[in-house]
Design a protein around this motif. Structure first.
Motif, PDB file in Angstrom:
ATOM      1  N   ARG A 178       0.830  -1.205   0.000  1.00  0.00           N
ATOM      2  CA  ARG A 178       0.000   0.000   0.000  1.00  0.00           C
ATOM      3  C   ARG A 178       0.866   1.257   0.000  1.00  0.00           C
ATOM      4  N   THR A 196      -9.470  -6.545  -7.594  1.00  0.00           N
ATOM      5  CA  THR A 196      -8.048  -6.254  -7.800  1.00  0.00           C
ATOM      6  C   THR A 196      -7.777  -5.673  -9.183  1.00  0.00           C
ATOM      7  N   SER A 213      -8.455  -3.368   1.418  1.00  0.00           N
ATOM      8  CA  SER A 213      -9.701  -4.117   1.543  1.00  0.00           C
ATOM      9  C   SER A 213      -9.822  -5.207   0.485  1.00  0.00           C
ATOM     10  N   SER A 214     -10.218  -6.378   0.919  1.00  0.00           N
ATOM     11  CA  SER A 214     -10.437  -7.488  -0.010  1.00  0.00           C
ATOM     12  C   SER A 214     -11.762  -7.345  -0.754  1.00  0.00           C
ATOM     13  N   ASP A 215     -12.568  -6.346  -0.375  1.00  0.00           N
ATOM     14  CA  ASP A 215     -13.814  -6.098  -1.084  1.00  0.00           C
ATOM     15  C   ASP A 215     -13.587  -5.470  -2.455  1.00  0.00           C
ATOM     16  N   GLY A 221      -1.389  -6.174  -0.982  1.00  0.00           N
ATOM     17  CA  GLY A 221      -1.995  -5.462   0.140  1.00  0.00           C
ATOM     18  C   GLY A 221      -3.231  -6.167   0.666  1.00  0.00           C
ATOM     19  N   GLN A 222      -3.979  -6.783  -0.212  1.00  0.00           N
ATOM     20  CA  GLN A 222      -5.146  -7.552   0.225  1.00  0.00           C
ATOM     21  C   GLN A 222      -4.714  -8.792   1.013  1.00  0.00           C
ATOM     22  N   LYS A 223      -3.601  -9.351   0.617  1.00  0.00           N
ATOM     23  CA  LYS A 223      -3.112 -10.528   1.325  1.00  0.00           C
ATOM     24  C   LYS A 223      -2.580 -10.185   2.713  1.00  0.00           C
ATOM     25  N   ASP A 224      -1.939  -9.007   2.849  1.00  0.00           N
ATOM     26  CA  ASP A 224      -1.415  -8.660   4.172  1.00  0.00           C
ATOM     27  C   ASP A 224      -2.422  -7.873   5.012  1.00  0.00           C
ATOM     28  N   GLY A 225      -3.615  -7.636   4.460  1.00  0.00           N
ATOM     29  CA  GLY A 225      -4.688  -7.010   5.228  1.00  0.00           C
ATOM     30  C   GLY A 225      -4.689  -5.497   5.234  1.00  0.00           C
ATOM     31  N   THR A 226      -3.796  -4.842   4.481  1.00  0.00           N
ATOM     32  CA  THR A 226      -3.742  -3.381   4.486  1.00  0.00           C
ATOM     33  C   THR A 226      -4.670  -2.764   3.435  1.00  0.00           C
ATOM     34  N   SER A 278      -3.016  -6.616  -4.888  1.00  0.00           N
ATOM     35  CA  SER A 278      -3.160  -8.019  -4.500  1.00  0.00           C
ATOM     36  C   SER A 278      -2.347  -8.329  -3.247  1.00  0.00           C
TER      37      SER A 278
END
Length: 205
Positions: free
Chosen positions: A81, A154, A149-151, A142-147, A140
């Motif tokens: 991020r 990508t 949003s996965s909503d 950042g979504q994996k490390d939680g920073t 992608s």
């Protein structure tokens, strides 16, 4: 045996890049290039080929020193991020600090040459795909490390970031004001949790 070249090829290529960047492809003549590069026209052709070939090399040099250098510095040494935020932050800083409003050579080429030149269209499309790919990898990760949003989708987010970046570069040619550029980028970056103002404040501390 061929005679060694009696000029600095890297410096000459930098001079050609600067000429194309400031004046565009069509408005730059071979004579302009030779003068700027400190060469005769014959030496220019012998060393770099025709004007089109020289432009392609200058554009590739621009991409290598700009986009690819940022990828090496940001993607591989920052959280994903933060890498996206740093990318936009540097582009805004470059735009604000350009007194001649040259803009981005990639965008300039896309507007001047790509619409009517298939070869340049393919080359520039490849560069834009690479930039989009950088954003997609960062989103992608950042979504994996939680920073991030996965909503968010990508691929769509990568395209949104690309469009925002290209828009900033065009806008900066007309009005390179930091507040304007940061304001334009802020809603897009907020989607992934980046605050340009907060980044700038941290740099002052």
């Amino acid at each position: 045996m061929p005679r060694p070249r009696e000029f600095d090829e890297e410096a000459a290529l930098d001079a050609a890049m600067a000429q194309f960047w400031s004046h565009g492809y069509e408005a730059t003549s071979v004579r302009d290039l030779a003068t700027t590069m400190g060469l005769t026209s014959a030496s220019l052709y012998n060393a770099f080929g025709d004007k089109r070939t020289l432009y392609e090399r200058a554009l590739e040099r621009y991409v290598e020193r700009g986009f690819r250098d940022r990828v090496r510095r940001f993607e591989h040494h920052m959280p994903p991020r933060d890498a996206i935020g740093a990318f936009f932050d540097e582009i805004i800083q470059l735009s604000v600090g350009d007194p001649h409003r040259k803009g981005c050579l990639i965008v300039n080429s896309a507007m001047e040459l790509a619409p009517h030149d298939k070869q340049f269209h393919r080359a520039l499309n490849g560069v834009l795909k690479d930039i989009e790919g950088f954003f997609q990898r960062c989103v992608s990760a950042g979504q994996k490390d939680g920073t991030i949003s996965s909503d968010l989708d990508t691929a769509d987010m990568a395209k949104t970031l690309l469009a925002s970046l290209m828009g900033l570069r065009v806008l900066a040619r007309v009005n390179p004001q930091r507040a304007l550029l940061e304001g334009a980028a802020r809603p897009v970056l907020a989607m992934i949790g980046v605050n340009p103002n907060a980044r700038r404040a941290r740099r002052r501390i």
